[in-house]
Design an enzyme around this catalytic site. Structure first.
Site, PDB file in Angstrom:
ATOM      1  N   GLU A 126       8.877   0.105  11.664  1.00 38.99           N
ATOM      2  CA  GLU A 126      10.274   1.322  11.224  1.00 38.99           C
ATOM      3  C   GLU A 126       9.698   2.476  11.848  1.00 38.99           C
ATOM      4  OE1 GLU A 126      11.611   3.620  10.974  1.00 38.99           O
ATOM      5  OE2 GLU A 126      12.092   3.577   8.930  1.00 38.99           O
ATOM      6  N   CYS A 156      13.567  10.088   8.829  1.00 39.05           N
ATOM      7  CA  CYS A 156      13.562   9.656  10.453  1.00 39.05           C
ATOM      8  C   CYS A 156      14.954   9.376  11.293  1.00 39.05           C
ATOM      9  CB  CYS A 156      13.339   8.344  10.600  1.00 39.05           C
ATOM     10  SG  CYS A 156      13.549   7.265   8.945  1.00 39.05           S
ATOM     11  N   LYS A 204       1.329  -1.345  -0.034  1.00 41.45           N
ATOM     12  CA  LYS A 204      -0.419  -0.038   0.119  1.00 41.45           C
ATOM     13  C   LYS A 204       1.204   1.411  -0.456  1.00 41.45           C
ATOM     14  CE  LYS A 204      -3.424   2.632   3.058  1.00 41.45           C
ATOM     15  NZ  LYS A 204      -1.766   4.059   3.204  1.00 41.45           N
ATOM     16  N   GLU A 252       8.806  14.509  17.675  1.00 40.47           N
ATOM     17  CA  GLU A 252       9.495  14.678  16.674  1.00 40.47           C
ATOM     18  C   GLU A 252       9.257  15.674  15.838  1.00 40.47           C
ATOM     19  OE1 GLU A 252      10.777  11.005  13.329  1.00 40.47           O
ATOM     20  OE2 GLU A 252       8.682  11.116  14.146  1.00 40.47           O
TER      21      GLU A 252
END
Length: 494
Positions: free
Chosen positions: A250, A284, A175, A385
């Site tokens: 992840e 990331c 996806k 973040e």
């Protein structure tokens, strides 16, 4: 590849399928829609999973060298039209063209790298407790993989999930992200042109609420691998638990970037700039928080600010552009909220702190390079973040303090250390609780490494031989050739 991708068709069971409902694809540099993409529903997701299930036995039975042949054709096809794919990435994701070219090359590299494992997937032969017997431990395909990818590397992350699955003998349903579906659809056409059998790779476009939920709730998947946010990862893990489906996640990062006084400060500045601003900070492993030893703090900040000011915010299609837009208005507003929170807690903005006065296009999702000082432990800007071109910089007085700051948080993906002191390097290796540590260099990670996070940064991992293990499972075979009846071999007569 034509400039126009047939964006209303997704790959299911070797055929391109349309769907009635659509969603616009927005160019982040302009804020304008330039394509429509189909939205798969739960029934189409189930069809794709069923197709992958049907295809897996034959694909897994092929000699690994045959599977590698397909993969090398895929890599060659990517490189043959690399510039067109790079321009497509820029249009839907917004990163500068030079970075997009690197992403395309990286995608091809995944297929070449994992194709080399055609002769390297090894088993084991162990001695038995009994004469005339051997124990074999084989590595076999895990089966059918469900993959979910984010928007920050929409082309390369398709390759990162598909390539190891193919060489392992798995089939896959992938996806794409709603905001960046066109790169995955371009890859789908590469897979078809390479002659992959129907059902081996299926590419779906659609929402997480529909396609993602259908994938993660399916009892017909043998593995779910996902790259994305922590909340999404936790939801996936909860759904997968209902069927005991293994997961590899992840997730986010909040990378500390530690600069010691004995380091090459100029190199550390250049590296910190690269790590913070690549892909507009939407990586990331980006430098999310910078800690500088106090004796070189002022020098570092001065040079970092000067380098940040020199960056060119521009049209991402131009070679001279250093910084493109954020992916979407929603992501832009998240960055604005993080910075406002930091200011409200007493932090100081040295440069930036908002949208540029004269953006390349008034509707684009641009945010200026932003440097924040006056931060203290516990502030949100050091905990949450940011995923944007914003960097808080904080001084420290001792290496122990730096290690404590680095470990102060729930993320554990990547960390950076700049020093020429081998003792500090080894202490970092032993004491900093992150899955990846970069010493006197920055990312990206290497294909042969292992991209793995601790804590809220996920579980499982990608790349290299350890990443490939995710796509395989072990089968133990007891082979008795002695002719003795089994009961005679039982150690306790049972």
């Amino acid at each position: 590849m034509n400039d126009t991708i047939p964006s209303r068709e997704m790959l299911i069971d070797g055929r391109f399928r349309d769907a009635g409902e659509t969603r616009p694809v927005i160019n982040p540099a302009t804020g304008e829609a330039f394509a429509e993409v189909a939205l798969a529903d739960a029934a189409m997701t189930a069809e794709a999973i069923a197709a992958a299930r049907r295809a897996q036995p034959a694909w897994g039975a092929l000699a690994p060298l045959e599977r590698a042949g397909y993969m090398r054709r895929i890599a060659a096809a990517i490189r043959s039209e690399a510039e067109a794919y790079a321009r497509l990435i820029v249009r839907e994701q917004g990163k500068p063209i030079n970075e997009a070219r690197g992403e395309v090359d990286g995608a091809a590299g995944f297929f070449d790298f994992f194709a080399e494992y055609a002769r390297r997937i090894q088993g084991e032969i162990l001695p038995s407790d009994h004469a005339g017997e051997q124990i074999w431990i084989q590595r076999v395909p895990i089966g059918v993989v469900g993959a979910i990818i984010p928007w920050n590397y929409p082309f390369a992350l398709v390759a990162r999930k598909v390539a190891p699955a193919l060489i392992a003998g798995d089939t896959i349903v992938l996806k794409s992200h709603e905001d960046t579906p066109l790169s995955a659809l371009a890859m789908a056409r590469i897979f078809q042109a390479a002659g992959l059998p129907a059902g081996v790779v299926n590419i779906l476009t659609g929402t997480g609420a529909v396609v993602g939920e259908a994938l993660c709730n399916s009892a017909d998947l043998d593995l779910i691998t996902m790259t994305g946010s922590v909340p999404t990862g936790k939801r996936i893990m909860g759904n997968a638990a209902k069927n005991l489906t293994p997961v590899s996640l992840e997730l986010g990062g909040k990378a500390p970037f530690i600069v010691m006084a004995d380091s090459d400060v100029d190199m550390a500045v250049r590296s910190a700039v690269t790590s913070r601003y690549m892909n507009c900070g939407q990586v990331c492993i980006c430098n999310e928080r910078t800690y500088v030893e106090r004796s070189v703090y002022d020098e570092f900040v001065e040079k970092f600010v000067a380098a940040s000011k020199a960056l060119r915010i521009g049209d991402p299609m131009e070679d001279s552009t250093d910084l493109g837009p954020k992916i979407s208005r929603a992501e832009l507003e998240k960055v604005e909220a993080r910075v406002a929170e930091a200011v409200g807690e007493g932090a100081e903005i040295v440069i930036g702190g908002g949208r540029p006065e004269n953006p390349p296009h008034p509707g684009g999702f641009y945010y200026s390079p932003t440097v924040i000082t006056g931060v203290r432990p516990g502030m949100g800007i050091l905990k949450s973040e940011v995923f944007g071109p914003v960097v808080p910089i904080m001084p420290f007085d001792s290496f122990d303090e730096a290690v404590s700051h680095a470990n102060d948080g729930r993320y554990g993906l990547s960390a950076y250390l700049f020093t020429n002191d081998i003792a500090k390097i080894m202490r970092t290796v032993n004491e900093v609780a992150f899955g990846e540590i970069y010493v006197n260099r920055v990312g990206p990670e290497s294909l042969q490494g292992f991209h793995v996070g601790y804590h809220d940064s996920g579980l499982g991992g990608d790349d290299g031989s350890h990443g490939l293990e995710t796509y395989l499972r072990k089968k133990t075979v007891y082979v008795n050739y002695s002719g003795a009846p089994t009961s005679a071999l039982m150690p306790y007569g049972g």
